[in-house]
Enzyme design. Sequence first.
Site, PDB file in Angstrom:
ATOM      1  N   ASP A  94      -5.198  -2.117   9.947  1.00 59.13           N
ATOM      2  CA  ASP A  94      -5.397  -1.009  10.868  1.00 59.13           C
ATOM      3  C   ASP A  94      -6.274  -1.507  12.008  1.00 59.13           C
ATOM      4  O   ASP A  94      -6.844  -2.601  11.960  1.00 59.13           O
ATOM      5  CB  ASP A  94      -5.921   0.237  10.168  1.00 59.13           C
ATOM      6  CG  ASP A  94      -7.386   0.164   9.886  1.00 59.13           C
ATOM      7  OD1 ASP A  94      -8.004  -0.840  10.250  1.00 59.13           O
ATOM      8  OD2 ASP A  94      -7.910   1.115   9.294  1.00 59.13           O
ATOM      9  N   SER A  95      -6.359  -0.717  13.057  1.00 59.50           N
ATOM     10  CA  SER A  95      -6.885  -1.222  14.325  1.00 59.50           C
ATOM     11  C   SER A  95      -8.401  -1.148  14.424  1.00 59.50           C
ATOM     12  O   SER A  95      -8.982  -1.656  15.363  1.00 59.50           O
ATOM     13  CB  SER A  95      -6.301  -0.401  15.461  1.00 59.50           C
ATOM     14  OG  SER A  95      -6.732   0.951  15.332  1.00 59.50           O
ATOM     15  N   ASP A 267      -0.983   5.057   3.073  1.00 56.98           N
ATOM     16  CA  ASP A 267      -2.095   4.279   2.511  1.00 56.98           C
ATOM     17  C   ASP A 267      -3.238   5.238   2.284  1.00 56.98           C
ATOM     18  O   ASP A 267      -3.340   6.273   2.960  1.00 56.98           O
ATOM     19  CB  ASP A 267      -2.574   3.201   3.486  1.00 56.98           C
ATOM     20  CG  ASP A 267      -3.518   3.777   4.529  1.00 56.98           C
ATOM     21  OD1 ASP A 267      -3.041   4.462   5.450  1.00 56.98           O
ATOM     22  OD2 ASP A 267      -4.741   3.591   4.406  1.00 56.98           O
ATOM     23  N   CYS A 305       2.651   6.116 -19.427  1.00 56.10           N
ATOM     24  CA  CYS A 305       2.463   4.989 -18.502  1.00 56.10           C
ATOM     25  C   CYS A 305       2.616   3.656 -19.228  1.00 56.10           C
ATOM     26  O   CYS A 305       2.164   3.492 -20.363  1.00 56.10           O
ATOM     27  CB  CYS A 305       1.077   5.094 -17.872  1.00 56.10           C
ATOM     28  SG  CYS A 305       0.721   3.773 -16.710  1.00 56.10           S
ATOM     29  N   CYS A 307       1.462   0.730 -17.879  1.00 58.01           N
ATOM     30  CA  CYS A 307       0.589  -0.257 -17.233  1.00 58.01           C
ATOM     31  C   CYS A 307      -0.276  -0.963 -18.285  1.00 58.01           C
ATOM     32  O   CYS A 307      -0.385  -0.531 -19.425  1.00 58.01           O
ATOM     33  CB  CYS A 307      -0.289   0.388 -16.151  1.00 58.01           C
ATOM     34  SG  CYS A 307      -1.791   1.186 -16.769  1.00 58.01           S
ATOM     35  N   CYS A 310      -2.949   1.290 -19.955  1.00 54.75           N
ATOM     36  CA  CYS A 310      -2.444   2.275 -20.931  1.00 54.75           C
ATOM     37  C   CYS A 310      -1.818   1.600 -22.153  1.00 54.75           C
ATOM     38  O   CYS A 310      -1.774   2.190 -23.228  1.00 54.75           O
ATOM     39  CB  CYS A 310      -1.458   3.219 -20.254  1.00 54.75           C
ATOM     40  SG  CYS A 310      -2.290   4.296 -19.057  1.00 54.75           S
ATOM     41  N   HIS A 336      -4.703   1.231 -13.251  1.00 57.82           N
ATOM     42  CA  HIS A 336      -3.835   2.337 -13.671  1.00 57.82           C
ATOM     43  C   HIS A 336      -3.489   3.255 -12.503  1.00 57.82           C
ATOM     44  O   HIS A 336      -2.326   3.628 -12.311  1.00 57.82           O
ATOM     45  CB  HIS A 336      -4.468   3.171 -14.787  1.00 57.82           C
ATOM     46  CG  HIS A 336      -3.730   4.461 -14.969  1.00 57.82           C
ATOM     47  ND1 HIS A 336      -2.553   4.536 -15.670  1.00 57.82           N
ATOM     48  CD2 HIS A 336      -3.939   5.700 -14.457  1.00 57.82           C
ATOM     49  CE1 HIS A 336      -2.081   5.781 -15.607  1.00 57.82           C
ATOM     50  NE2 HIS A 336      -2.907   6.500 -14.875  1.00 57.82           N
TER      51      HIS A 336
END
Lengths: 370, 370
Positions: A94-95, A267, A305, A307, A310, A336
């Site tokens: 980002d700027s 984002d 989940c 992941c 988990c 997670h």
Amino acid sequence: MPAVTYELIKQCPVTGARAGKLHTPHGTFDTPMFMPVGTQGTVKTLSPEELKKMGAGVILGNTYHLFLRPGHDIVKKAGGLHRFMNWDGGILTDSGGFQVFSLGDLRKISEEGVSFRSHLDGSKQFLSPEKAMEIQMDLGADVAMAFDECTPYPADYEYACASMRLTSRWARRCQAAHDRPDQALFGIVQGGMYKDLRRESAETLVEMDFPGYAIGGLSVGEPKPMMYDLLEHTTPFLPKDKARYLMGVGTPDCLVEGVARGVDMFDCVFPTRVARNGTGLTSRGRIVIRNASYAEDFGPLDPECDCYTCQNYSRAYLRHLIRCDEIFGLRLMSLHNLHYLIGLMRRIRASIIEDRFAQFQQNFWLDFAE
Amino acid sequence: MPAVTYELIKQCPVTGARAGKLHTPHGTFDTPMFMPVGTQGTVKTLSPEELKKMGAGVILGNTYHLFLRPGHDIVKKAGGLHRFMNWDGGILTDSGGFQVFSLGDLRKISEEGVSFRSHLDGSKQFLSPEKAMEIQMDLGADVAMAFDECTPYPADYEYACASMRLTSRWARRCQAAHDRPDQALFGIVQGGMYKDLRRESAETLVEMDFPGYAIGGLSVGEPKPMMYDLLEHTTPFLPKDKARYLMGVGTPDCLVEGVARGVDMFDCVFPTRVARNGTGLTSRGRIVIRNASYAEDFGPLDPECDCYTCQNYSRAYLRHLIRCDEIFGLRLMSLHNLHYLIGLMRRIRASIIEDRFAQFQQNFWLDFAE
């Protein structure tokens, strides 16, 4: 041919939702996408391999922070941000506009740019469209963002209009200063909470022909329905063959509603920030892991989940780690939460491809618990 | 047959150094070994997979901390510490003695045990040999430690003698209370800085026939040559067919000199603690990564290291992360430091096996820079 292009794969027949692909110098990534935020050249607590494994495609870097520390010259000497941080996927920087404007009394805006004092050492600094381009070209992300003024909320019509037009003039200066063929420069639509200003901003920027467009200045304190309404009246003025990026938005409900209004990229620090406070985003709503009710809960954070967290750790263990301020707890929760949001985007995309996004959106709200 | 046994493989013909194997219910591990410290059920910043990959065999857990938080009952309900923290290698829990004695004015010693106030909430607590056994049996480590008094330094002869004899009486009570066949209980040699007391302590404990022996109360402020001297006069009184563990020692020089005096196991927070302060242990001595000289140093932390950190990140990036208090920096530094110490132990062991430890020791000191 710009460095970054958007390929539209499927348009939802009911809503504005669309599935596509973002082609970048560091790979092609599915949209809609959620981009994890790596403010200071690291997505907090996580390794690049962990991000890859959960399916992260593009991550964010921050011009303001990297300019102050370690300095864009050092990142450039390191071979660019990708190499510096060992990330070979996509990066968007980002700027610095948003961060500088967040400084409040510490900054002063003029036509030329913004003078401000560093939040680190109070030193005097200056950012302008040209300087923001110089820094971002040195960082070498796949996507650079135009330097904008993030209009505060609330702002009266006059202020929002003047601010938006300044952002448009700065966008033109950014375009003139940007000179890196392997990097795309996206424009940023502003205009506060005024539909006609949003339209003017979008049309002005579209005329400048950027390879992608961000929508900034939303999720800055306004009610969510207002944001949804403004989005609905902004995306139609953006070209169908370019990516649309809604900046700073990342709660599950806003992701679903943003996609429904034609947004491709998002984002937000939200998933990683709340993770470090011990809040888990799950298929059954948010879980505040410090709560005593989890002390002897030996089940996974989210039973649905797959992941690493988990699959291997219990709520009781996560609660223990978070209560003890153990860094491994921050890692497991962050991993997670990002896995959950990236998975949500994958499911959203599948529903668009399979012509059932409107149903997905409806079901999401039936299940949703903030 | 005890749960944990020591197998002597090779004895150095010149020094007291020995190479062996520690057989535990969770695998067989090479000695000499360095055990990473996981005080609160996690080796700070690292995952079990990362520890495995660097070759960690046995890690430490802490009775005092886990008793206070989350509570040994919860760890027991979770299926024991291995399962709670997702570690299927070896675990050794210390008895809590050292931590309780570190509380200073907050604790009171009697024949029965130690009453103290929790460092977390000031609540009144009591640990005794029997309680320490109950907690450690619930935690279910492969090796439990007897509850001891860590004699402070300096201590006069009378105090050190009385303290050592109390530790011996407590060791007997621990042995009587310990009743978990899949867990070994090690005794702890005390005796302050007095050789005859160290000998008496060792002989008393050896008579009780523990499956392994720790040497406690060293590295508590005394000069290193004094520690080396005491070690030299203690290990000969310990049986050759049992493991010897020097508690709380983990700087490279002390590891080499400890091995030379017949020690098989070491633990210390040193490598992970200094890592989090930005100090790297390398083949060329310590590196304080915050130093400005590393700002544009794009080489690895240790050019001779093959760890994940050194293979993928530069000193400039590590410096940036540590200066920004980024957790990923703490991870990368911790991972490297433990990898370095575990690698050092591997090289030490190879030199013993290959009958060249004395040479190794000599070369180590030629290169050594604190």
